[in-house]
Motif scaffolding. Structure first.
Motif, mmCIF file in Angstrom:
data_model
loop_
_atom_site.group_PDB
_atom_site.id
_atom_site.type_symbol
_atom_site.label_atom_id
_atom_site.label_comp_id
_atom_site.label_asym_id
_atom_site.label_seq_id
_atom_site.Cartn_x
_atom_site.Cartn_y
_atom_site.Cartn_z
ATOM 1 N N SER A 147 0.805 -1.220 0.000
ATOM 2 C CA SER A 147 0.000 0.000 0.000
ATOM 3 C C SER A 147 0.844 1.279 0.000
ATOM 4 O O SER A 147 0.308 2.362 0.197
ATOM 5 C CB SER A 147 -0.972 -0.005 1.180
ATOM 6 N N CYS A 148 2.147 1.158 -0.260
ATOM 7 C CA CYS A 148 3.020 2.326 -0.345
ATOM 8 C C CYS A 148 3.392 2.555 -1.812
ATOM 9 O O CYS A 148 4.119 1.755 -2.403
ATOM 10 C CB CYS A 148 4.282 2.116 0.483
ATOM 11 N N PRO A 149 2.892 3.628 -2.426
ATOM 12 C CA PRO A 149 3.136 3.862 -3.848
ATOM 13 C C PRO A 149 4.588 4.195 -4.196
ATOM 14 O O PRO A 149 4.956 4.177 -5.368
ATOM 15 C CB PRO A 149 2.214 5.031 -4.192
ATOM 16 N N ALA A 150 5.420 4.460 -3.215
ATOM 17 C CA ALA A 150 6.819 4.805 -3.485
ATOM 18 C C ALA A 150 7.679 3.575 -3.777
ATOM 19 O O ALA A 150 8.820 3.714 -4.208
ATOM 20 C CB ALA A 150 7.414 5.578 -2.312
ATOM 21 N N VAL A 151 7.115 2.375 -3.541
ATOM 22 C CA VAL A 151 7.869 1.141 -3.778
ATOM 23 C C VAL A 151 7.030 0.149 -4.572
ATOM 24 O O VAL A 151 5.807 0.246 -4.616
ATOM 25 C CB VAL A 151 8.336 0.493 -2.454
ATOM 26 N N GLU A 152 7.744 -0.782 -5.182
ATOM 27 C CA GLU A 152 7.066 -1.842 -5.927
ATOM 28 C C GLU A 152 7.900 -3.110 -5.857
ATOM 29 O O GLU A 152 9.082 -3.075 -5.512
ATOM 30 C CB GLU A 152 6.872 -1.430 -7.396
ATOM 31 N N ARG A 153 7.265 -4.228 -6.194
ATOM 32 C CA ARG A 153 7.981 -5.500 -6.204
ATOM 33 C C ARG A 153 7.476 -6.321 -7.369
ATOM 34 O O ARG A 153 6.272 -6.486 -7.553
ATOM 35 C CB ARG A 153 7.740 -6.248 -4.891
ATOM 36 N N ARG A 154 8.436 -6.822 -8.146
ATOM 37 C CA ARG A 154 8.123 -7.700 -9.273
ATOM 38 C C ARG A 154 9.068 -8.883 -9.221
ATOM 39 O O ARG A 154 10.274 -8.698 -9.039
ATOM 40 C CB ARG A 154 8.295 -6.959 -10.597
ATOM 41 N N PRO A 155 8.540 -10.073 -9.400
ATOM 42 C CA PRO A 155 9.393 -11.265 -9.301
ATOM 43 C C PRO A 155 10.595 -11.243 -10.245
ATOM 44 O O PRO A 155 11.663 -11.739 -9.898
ATOM 45 C CB PRO A 155 8.452 -12.418 -9.655
ATOM 46 N N GLU A 156 10.436 -10.637 -11.421
ATOM 47 C CA GLU A 156 11.510 -10.641 -12.409
ATOM 48 C C GLU A 156 12.530 -9.512 -12.197
ATOM 49 O O GLU A 156 13.524 -9.435 -12.899
ATOM 50 C CB GLU A 156 10.937 -10.558 -13.829
#
Length: 76
Positions: A7-16
């Motif tokens: 829920s923090c738009p400043a970060v993201e996570r993608r498996p690749e």
């Protein structure tokens, strides 16, 4: 307890990307790099200078998000 970074738009996570680590949105810079550098005495200004692509607002958003999450945990 770990903050719900979803829920923090400043970060993201993608498996690749970066083995699925949380990174600053739009970058390959792991969130852990911020905490390691701050623990070693870096300032926010140092961090954004050393890691192009991350801006001061993203760093502030992450720190604010974690502070709010930590405060929420303490209340419960």
């Amino acid at each position: 307890m770990v903050p719900d970074w979803e829920s923090c738009p400043a970060v993201e996570r993608r498996p690749e990307r970066v083995s699925g680590a949380w990174v600053f949105t739009g970058t390959r810079i792991p969130l852990v790099a911020l905490y390691e550098n701050l623990a070693d005495g870096a300032t926010i200004d140092d961090f954004v200078e050393w890691f192009p692509g991350v801006d001061r607002e993203q760093v502030r958003a992450v720190l604010k998000f974690e502070a709010q999450a930590s405060h929420s945990i303490v209340e419960h």
